[in-house]
Design an enzyme around this catalytic site. Structure first.
Site, PDB file in Angstrom:
ATOM      1  N   CYS A   1       0.839  -1.202   0.000  1.00 29.61           N
ATOM      2  CA  CYS A   1       0.000   0.000   0.000  1.00 29.61           C
ATOM      3  C   CYS A   1       0.877   1.256   0.000  1.00 29.61           C
ATOM      4  CB  CYS A   1      -0.971  -0.027   1.172  1.00 29.61           C
ATOM      5  SG  CYS A   1      -2.347   1.143   1.008  1.00 29.61           S
TER       6      CYS A   1
ATOM      7  N   HIS B   1      -3.444  -5.180   0.694  1.00 29.78           N
ATOM      8  CA  HIS B   1      -2.824  -5.644   1.927  1.00 29.78           C
ATOM      9  C   HIS B   1      -2.857  -7.170   1.995  1.00 29.78           C
ATOM     10  CE1 HIS B   1      -2.336  -1.824   4.260  1.00 29.78           C
ATOM     11  NE2 HIS B   1      -3.186  -1.404   3.345  1.00 29.78           N
TER      12      HIS B   1
ATOM     13  N   GLU C   1      -1.205  -9.078   3.855  1.00 25.81           N
ATOM     14  CA  GLU C   1      -1.104  -9.558   5.245  1.00 25.81           C
ATOM     15  C   GLU C   1      -2.471  -9.787   5.862  1.00 25.81           C
ATOM     16  OE1 GLU C   1      -0.986  -5.013   5.854  1.00 25.81           O
ATOM     17  OE2 GLU C   1      -0.686  -6.487   4.264  1.00 25.81           O
TER      18      GLU C   1
END
Length: 258
Positions: free
Chosen positions: A134, A234, A236
């Site tokens: 990001c 994202h 994660e």
């Protein structure tokens, strides 16, 4: 690093907040066979000890770095699977728990910009694998001379919007022949979105590896043998998707290969 040592991956974040992102990124790196250490402007660590670097998400990149003044500074529903909903709920709960720490006290973070640009240049010079998430993707681009759109609302015509969700609400097209497409193993990927800015002009040596249908750049990479990737989403926050976790696996693999 000896053959038996797990590679050490530095993960950047703000001094205050960002705990949910740090924990999820550290988990992804651990699952990939690496060790994660958190880096902030107050605890920058020793870059020479790192085998790879993740530039994490967070506040907007200061437009000073690409020669602009700040703009004065708005979410969407879609079908999701039960697994996506469950993981999204858990991650959202995590972020809510840390919300009192995650509130931003300023629009920009000049000390973080300085640290991360130093780490990006170090990684590029030393040939260390680099992943930008990001804001991290945007800062890699800016550090290499690129620019950003401070707002991407104009990309979304009447009847559409830019969803802000940790759930995979967007579809992006992956460029043929790109490293990102090889890693994700498909022509398209469903991704989440927590951003209001995006890459405009590309930095030196970078190519686009993912786009939305409306043209918003969602992925960049640098050509050559060194792993330099940036994604606007994202990964994660998508631990339930094996292809997304391959980004961290590839980072750890490249760090170990050094």
């Amino acid at each position: 690093m000896t053959p038996d040592t797990k590679p050490l991956i530095g993960v950047t974040g703000p001094v205050n907040g960002g705990l949910a992102a740090w924990l999820m990124t550290a988990l992804a790196i651990r699952r990939a066979g690496g060790r994660a250490c958190r880096l902030t402007a107050e605890r920058p660590g020793d870059a020479d000890q790192l085998d790879g670097i993740v530039i994490g998400g967070g506040t907007d990149v200061d437009p000073f770095h690409y020669g602009e003044e700040p703009l004065q500074a708005d979410a969407d529903r879609g079908r999701t699977s039960i697994l996506d909903w469950t993981v999204g709920l858990l991650v959202s709960a995590m972020r809510a728990v840390f919300a009192r720490h995650d509130r931003e006290t300023q629009n920009f973070d000049p000390e973080r910009d300085k640290l991360e640009q130093t780490l990006i240049r170090h990684a590029l010079y030393a040939g260390k694998p680099l992943l930008g998430i990001c804001r991290g993707a945007q800062l890699i681009n800016v550090t290499l001379g690129g620019t950003l759109y401070q707002s991407i609302e104009h990309f979304y015509q009447e009847g559409t919007s830019n969803p802000r969700s940790i759930l995979p609400r967007k579809t992006v097209a992956l460029a043929p022949g790109s490293r990102l497409r090889t890693l994700l193993g498909s022509e398209h990927a469903r991704v989440n979105a927590l951003h209001e800015q995006s890459i405009r002009d590309l930095g030196d040596g970078l190519v686009v590896s993912a786009r939305e249908e409306n043209g918003v750049i969602q992925g960049i990479e640098r050509q050559g043998s060194q792993l330099v990737l940036g994604v606007q989403w994202h990964p994660e926050y998508l631990p339930q998707y094996r292809p997304q976790q391959r980004l961290f696996q590839q980072l750890v693999h490249a760090a170990k290969a050094r």
